[in-house]
Design a protein around this motif. Structure first.
Motif, short mmCIF file in Angstrom:
data_model
loop_
_atom_site.label_atom_id
_atom_site.label_comp_id
_atom_site.label_asym_id
_atom_site.label_seq_id
_atom_site.Cartn_x
_atom_site.Cartn_y
_atom_site.Cartn_z
N UNK A 182 -27.48 -2.64 20.49
CA UNK A 182 -27.00 -2.83 21.85
C UNK A 182 -25.49 -2.67 21.91
N UNK A 183 -24.77 -3.24 20.94
CA UNK A 183 -23.32 -3.09 20.90
C UNK A 183 -22.89 -1.65 20.77
N UNK A 184 -23.56 -0.89 19.94
CA UNK A 184 -23.23 0.53 19.77
C UNK A 184 -23.48 1.30 21.06
N UNK A 185 -24.62 1.01 21.70
CA UNK A 185 -24.95 1.70 22.97
C UNK A 185 -23.91 1.36 24.04
N UNK A 186 -23.55 0.08 24.16
CA UNK A 186 -22.56 -0.31 25.17
C UNK A 186 -21.20 0.29 24.87
N UNK A 242 -21.40 4.13 25.57
CA UNK A 242 -21.53 4.43 26.99
C UNK A 242 -20.27 4.04 27.76
N UNK A 243 -19.29 3.52 27.06
CA UNK A 243 -18.00 3.08 27.60
C UNK A 243 -18.14 1.88 28.53
N UNK A 244 -19.22 1.11 28.40
CA UNK A 244 -19.39 -0.10 29.21
C UNK A 244 -18.40 -1.18 28.78
N UNK A 245 -17.87 -1.08 27.56
CA UNK A 245 -16.91 -2.06 27.06
C UNK A 245 -15.47 -1.55 27.18
N UNK A 246 -15.29 -0.42 27.82
CA UNK A 246 -13.96 0.18 27.93
C UNK A 246 -13.15 -0.49 29.04
N UNK A 247 -11.97 -0.96 28.69
CA UNK A 247 -11.10 -1.58 29.68
C UNK A 247 -10.78 -0.59 30.79
N UNK A 248 -10.60 0.68 30.45
CA UNK A 248 -10.26 1.69 31.46
C UNK A 248 -11.41 1.90 32.44
N UNK A 249 -12.65 1.89 31.95
CA UNK A 249 -13.81 2.03 32.84
C UNK A 249 -13.94 0.81 33.75
N UNK A 279 -16.74 -8.50 25.07
CA UNK A 279 -15.67 -9.12 24.27
C UNK A 279 -16.01 -9.00 22.79
N UNK A 280 -17.24 -9.32 22.43
CA UNK A 280 -17.65 -9.22 21.02
C UNK A 280 -17.68 -7.78 20.54
N UNK A 281 -18.08 -6.88 21.42
CA UNK A 281 -18.11 -5.46 21.06
C UNK A 281 -16.70 -4.96 20.77
N UNK A 282 -15.75 -5.35 21.61
CA UNK A 282 -14.36 -4.92 21.42
C UNK A 282 -13.75 -5.52 20.16
N UNK A 283 -14.09 -6.76 19.83
CA UNK A 283 -13.62 -7.35 18.57
C UNK A 283 -14.21 -6.55 17.41
N UNK A 284 -15.50 -6.25 17.50
CA UNK A 284 -16.16 -5.47 16.44
C UNK A 284 -15.62 -4.06 16.31
N UNK A 285 -15.09 -3.51 17.41
CA UNK A 285 -14.53 -2.16 17.38
C UNK A 285 -13.08 -2.16 16.89
N UNK A 286 -12.52 -3.36 16.66
CA UNK A 286 -11.17 -3.43 16.11
C UNK A 286 -10.06 -3.60 17.11
N UNK A 287 -10.38 -3.96 18.34
CA UNK A 287 -9.35 -4.23 19.34
C UNK A 287 -8.95 -5.70 19.23
N UNK A 288 -8.04 -5.98 18.31
CA UNK A 288 -7.70 -7.36 17.96
C UNK A 288 -7.07 -8.18 19.08
N UNK A 289 -6.32 -7.62 20.01
CA UNK A 289 -5.78 -8.47 21.09
C UNK A 289 -6.86 -9.15 21.94
#
Length: 137
Positions: free
Chosen positions: A13-17, A20-27, A103-113
């Motif tokens: 689910x995290x990979x799909x989100x 799909x850019x559902x976790x993108x701050x810009x989207x 939030x968890x997806x972004x932490x897992x993707x390495x967006x530390x802030x």
């Protein structure tokens, strides 16, 4: 073994989100500026799928993987709690640029802030747990 299945499903689910850019701050920013249909399409399709699956589970009297009957109780009808809660959730989502799942997806993707947002979300849930008995439910 059951926890491994949850980890695998959650990872997929995290990979799909993420893809799909559902976790993108810009989207998310585009959505709140009404500049793009992308997030509305994702959320709308998830809503439709969720409604169909919940109704199917209720009508078919489906059982869980452990054999227990699945029971989905009806929600209380209330206007103000959903308006106030939804507004607070939306404001937090707009300010943070992420709702709880991503939030968890972004932490897992390495967006530390985003860890600052994660700490704030956990702290907010903790404070809600403390004041919940005093709130009008």
């Amino acid at each position: 073994m059951k926890n491994l299945a949850y980890i695998i499903i959650g990872s997929i689910l995290g990979i799909v989100l993420y893809k799909s850019e559902a976790a993108s701050w810009f989207r998310i920013y585009e959505m709140f500026q009404f500049d793009s249909f992308h997030m509305y399409g994702l959320i709308g399709s998830a809503l439709v799928v969720g409604i169909v699956l919940v109704q199917w589970i209720k009508k078919s009297k489906m059982k869980s993987f452990s054999g227990e009957s699945i029971s989905i109780p009806d929600k209380e009808r209330s206007f103000y709690r959903y308006i106030i809660g939804g507004t607070l959730f939306g404001l937090g989502w707009a300010l943070a640029g992420a709702c709880p799942g991503p939030i968890y997806i972004l932490v897992g993707a390495g967006y530390w802030p985003i860890i600052i947002v994660l700490v704030g979300a956990v702290l907010g849930a903790f404070v809600y747990g403390i004041v919940r008995p005093k709130l009008p439910h």
